[in-house]
Write an enzyme that holds these catalytic residues in place. Structure first.
Site, short mmCIF file in Angstrom:
data_model
loop_
_atom_site.label_atom_id
_atom_site.label_comp_id
_atom_site.label_asym_id
_atom_site.label_seq_id
_atom_site.Cartn_x
_atom_site.Cartn_y
_atom_site.Cartn_z
N GLN A 173 -10.81 1.51 -3.23
CA GLN A 173 -9.50 0.59 -3.38
C GLN A 173 -8.26 0.99 -3.41
OE1 GLN A 173 -10.29 -3.01 -2.46
NE2 GLN A 173 -12.35 -2.07 -2.26
N ARG A 179 -19.74 -16.45 -34.31
CA ARG A 179 -18.84 -15.64 -33.39
C ARG A 179 -18.81 -14.19 -33.62
NH1 ARG A 179 -14.79 -18.51 -30.48
NH2 ARG A 179 -13.56 -16.51 -30.50
N ASN A 184 0.71 -1.08 0.04
CA ASN A 184 -0.10 -0.02 -0.07
C ASN A 184 0.90 1.33 0.05
OD1 ASN A 184 -2.60 -1.01 -0.08
ND2 ASN A 184 -2.30 -1.89 1.97
#
Length: 336
Positions: A115, A172, A34
């Protein structure tokens, strides 16, 4: 972009809105993650700067059990909540830690859990999310990113066959013909106190906020630190004072575009050049940035600017004129 408000809007939501960044001291994946420096700043500093510069929160907090993280948090302008040992374990959840935070700060009505591992977060995103909470009355808003990934059912036993879960293999789609799917990117989770007390970070009147893919870097996943640094340098938020567009570069050649070394003999003077600087200037020129070089002749007190030699006392006037011509200085600043 954000999810559009729907007919379920319940009107303005008031109350104390706190940004809370959870930053435990221990980290099994990356030691001291952090506060490890990323692109010149502690990792946590990137989201703190975005939260504070957004000016959208009534308070900005870091919840930590670490003296080192507390110091960094305060250095970057955040308040600190010292969490207990009970919610500082490897098994502690974000929800438990936020619930403890609310027990100590009953004035908080809404929590924006940001976060620390999302260093490409920008204030503009936070401002829009707060508007969704405040103006349109959502109970919870979380961040997502769009991926164009085809999913297949997992095979769990020998002899089983997989099947496509979100596409028809016979048809696809091309990427440009398919909107893709939304996935949580973990950048932030906003929720009311009522939800959090009930044990939920997502619930009630929910909405998502779609972030740009380039802003959705997650250090918990992108463990290659050098790659993460390059992403941050290119897509990160560098503060209010940083220009978003470079229009002009004015630089001195001696010691700037060189490594500062000069080799002398009886007849010649040699200077060693740094090719990295020259490559950087080429990239600026490719992007149509004007580059003006200054060449000093210290023994004579003269400088070259834009190919013209002039006395040193005229240098700063000339530089200001160049800057003004490219609208990088105001008339009042030119008088200084």
């Amino acid at each position: 972009m954000a999810a559009e408000p729907g007919s379920g809007d319940c009107g303005p939501r008031r109350g104390h809105l706190a940004a809370v960044v959870l930053a435990r001291g221990g980290s099994k994946g990356i030691p001291h993650k952090n506060i490890r420096r990323l692109a010149g700043k502690p990792l946590i500093a990137w989201v703190l700067r975005a939260a504070l510069d957004s000016e959208a929160f009534d308070s900005v907090w870091v919840s930590t059990d670490s003296d080192e993280i507390e110091k960094v948090a305060k250095d970057y302008g955040a308040q600190v909540h010292r969490r207990s040992a009970e919610v500082s374990k490897d098994t502690s959840s974000s929800l438990e830690t936020i619930q403890e935070f609310l027990q100590h700060h009953p004035e908080v009505d809404i929590v924006g859990n940001i976060q620390a591992t999302s260093p490409c977060l920008h204030p503009a995103d936070l401002i829009k999310v707060v508007d969704m909470i405040r103006t349109h009355g959502y109970d919870s808003v979380f961040s997502v990113v769009r991926h164009h990934l085809f999913r297949w059912r997992e095979v769990t036993a020998p002899g089983e066959f997989t099947v496509a879960e979100n596409l028809n293999p016979a048809r696809r789609p091309r990427r440009q013909d398919w909107k893709g799917e939304l996935y949580e990117n973990g950048s932030f989770y906003f929720a009311t106190k009522e939800l959090i007390v009930r044990g939920l970070l997502q619930g009630g009147k929910m909405a998502y906020y779609e972030m740009k893919p380039e802003h959705s870097i997650d250090i918990d996943i992108d463990l290659d630190w050098p790659i993460a640094e390059q992403r941050v340098k290119r897509f990160g938020y560098f503060g209010k004072g940083m220009p978003t567009v470079v229009k002009l570069l004015v630089c001195n050649i001696d010691g700037c575009l060189t490594d500062g070394r000069v080799y002398l003999n009886q007849e010649h003077e040699f200077t060693s050049y740094s090719l990295r600087d020259l490559d950087g200037i080429r990239k600026l020129l490719d992007r149509e940035v004007t580059v003006s070089a200054l060449r000093s002749l210290s023994s004579l007190g003269y400088f070259y600017i834009l190919g013209c030699m002039m006395p040193q006392d005229q240098l700063f006037t000339a530089v200001k004129l160049v800057l003004n011509a490219h609208q990088l200085l105001t008339s009042s600043e030119l008088k200084q």
